[in-house]
Design a protein around this motif. Structure first.
Motif, PDB file in Angstrom:
ATOM      1  N   UNK A 115      49.564  33.514  58.761  1.00 26.82           N
ATOM      2  CA  UNK A 115      49.962  32.787  57.554  1.00 26.82           C
ATOM      3  C   UNK A 115      48.894  31.776  57.132  1.00 26.82           C
ATOM      4  N   UNK A 116      48.257  31.137  58.116  1.00 26.47           N
ATOM      5  CA  UNK A 116      47.179  30.207  57.790  1.00 26.47           C
ATOM      6  C   UNK A 116      45.979  30.955  57.201  1.00 26.47           C
ATOM      7  N   UNK A 117      45.721  32.175  57.699  1.00 26.75           N
ATOM      8  CA  UNK A 117      44.634  32.987  57.150  1.00 26.75           C
ATOM      9  C   UNK A 117      44.939  33.362  55.703  1.00 26.75           C
ATOM     10  N   UNK A 159      53.729  25.831  45.503  1.00 19.80           N
ATOM     11  CA  UNK A 159      54.295  25.472  46.799  1.00 19.80           C
ATOM     12  C   UNK A 159      55.682  24.869  46.676  1.00 19.80           C
ATOM     13  N   UNK A 160      55.874  24.043  45.660  1.00 20.13           N
ATOM     14  CA  UNK A 160      57.202  23.457  45.422  1.00 20.13           C
ATOM     15  C   UNK A 160      58.206  24.548  45.064  1.00 20.13           C
ATOM     16  N   UNK A 192      55.325  32.742  50.139  1.00 26.71           N
ATOM     17  CA  UNK A 192      56.069  31.474  50.089  1.00 26.71           C
ATOM     18  C   UNK A 192      55.774  30.610  51.309  1.00 26.71           C
ATOM     19  N   UNK A 193      55.763  31.211  52.499  1.00 27.31           N
ATOM     20  CA  UNK A 193      55.471  30.429  53.699  1.00 27.31           C
ATOM     21  C   UNK A 193      54.018  29.961  53.709  1.00 27.31           C
ATOM     22  N   UNK A 194      53.099  30.797  53.209  1.00 30.98           N
ATOM     23  CA  UNK A 194      51.694  30.390  53.132  1.00 30.98           C
ATOM     24  C   UNK A 194      51.525  29.209  52.181  1.00 30.98           C
ATOM     25  N   UNK A 195      52.221  29.258  51.058  1.00 38.34           N
ATOM     26  CA  UNK A 195      52.177  28.148  50.106  1.00 38.34           C
ATOM     27  C   UNK A 195      52.784  26.882  50.701  1.00 38.34           C
ATOM     28  N   UNK A 196      53.869  27.057  51.445  1.00 34.70           N
ATOM     29  CA  UNK A 196      54.537  25.903  52.051  1.00 34.70           C
ATOM     30  C   UNK A 196      53.653  25.252  53.114  1.00 34.70           C
ATOM     31  N   UNK A 197      52.960  26.061  53.908  1.00 34.15           N
ATOM     32  CA  UNK A 197      52.048  25.521  54.910  1.00 34.15           C
ATOM     33  C   UNK A 197      50.915  24.727  54.261  1.00 34.15           C
ATOM     34  N   UNK A 198      50.521  25.163  53.066  1.00 35.86           N
ATOM     35  CA  UNK A 198      49.425  24.498  52.362  1.00 35.86           C
ATOM     36  C   UNK A 198      49.882  23.282  51.571  1.00 35.86           C
TER      37      UNK A 198
END
Length: 292
Positions: free
Chosen positions: A75-77, A52-53, A187-193
């Protein structure tokens, strides 16, 4: 011209998909090594935090636009399926079964991905495609049953659950990649998490890392950098270019690569039955590719 572009996209999709599968093939052996010394929950959240970083850095460096509100749910899914669900369930499963045993269950992923590709991506493979895809899945299920449920029912059920959530995450991410871009989706999925993963990482962090050996650190590094980020850059791009159901069948190659890694790196026993089932499952790729 349009036909030529379509052929180029299809060829590119299969190439990117193959590279993604090749990278993912090392995930289960690397996880197996890591969970010998890391707690499965810590391993899951730590790999997501590290990735995520890195994802945040990539999004900032390349100045990517934020996803629209409509894209947040998909993206959350993706995050629940491939950032949290699959890594956690496989890490838990690998406490009960060997990586060689678990790898064969990956043969179910193409079917799961194809089903969710129809439900979420609007694809419509021909009937013959399902014959080959289901045949490969039945071979995998038959292998699991032949091992006897006493081997580890818990491990097998965890692997099946992992396959289902991963298939959903693959299909959802691939459909979104057509609009958002392949590497941008992961990348956006990782960032949301990242916020939740960072908090849980700090809460589950071992009191001391003194007893952690180099193999476990190498396993964590691999699943964080390659399994959680780089592999998806190729994989989502491949699925978006060549089709979710079609390119998804390349996952049938993953058990072959994974078994080879488990045998050579971890020195785990690989029975002739495992090899026979893997070869038979791989044989289904050609047929499913033709009729996808």
């Amino acid at each position: 011209m349009k036909h030529g572009n379509w052929q180029a996209n299809t060829a590119g999709g299969w190439l990117n998909g193959f590279l993604g599968v090749l990278i993912f093939s090392g995930s289960l052996p690397a996880t197996r090594v890591a969970v010998l010394q890391f707690d499965p929950i810590f391993l899951t959240v730590a790999r997501a935090t590290i990735a995520g970083v890195l994802a945040l850095v990539m999004l900032l460096v390349f100045r990517q636009k934020r996803p629209t509100r409509a894209q947040l749910v998909p993206l959350f899914i993706v995050a629940l399926g491939v950032v949290v669900g699959f890594p956690l369930l496989t890490a838990l499963a690998l406490q009960h079964v060997t990586s060689a045993h678990s790898i064969v269950f990956i043969g179910l992923l193409p079917l799961a991905t194809a089903v969710f590709g129809v439900l979420r991506g609007g694809e419509q493979p021909r009937p013959a495609f399902w014959v080959f895809s289901v045949t490969g899945s039945l071979l995998v299920a038959g292998f699991a049953l032949s091992q006897g449920l006493s081997a580890s029912l818990t491990g097998d059920l965890l692997m099946l659950a992992a396959v289902l959530v991963c298939g959903l995450g693959y299909a959802e991410g691939a459909a979104l990649s057509r609009k958002l871009g392949g590497w941008q989706v992961i990348c956006w999925a990782l960032l949301l998490s990242l916020p939740a993963m960072l908090v849980v990482t700090l809460l589950t962090m071992p009191a001391s890392f003194a007893g952690i050996g180099a193999p476990a650190w190498a396993g964590l590094a691999y699943v964080s950098l390659f399994s959680m980020l780089i592999g998806f850059v190729f994989w989502y791009r491949g699925l978006a270019q060549g089709g979710i159901a079609a390119v998804g069948q390349l996952q049938l190659l993953q058990p072959f690569f994974g078994l080879a890694l488990a045998a050579t790196l971890l020195h785990e026993p690989v029975s002739m039955l495992m090899v026979a089932v893997t070869v038979a499952v791989i044989a289904c790729v050609a047929g499913s590719k033709r009729f996808a």
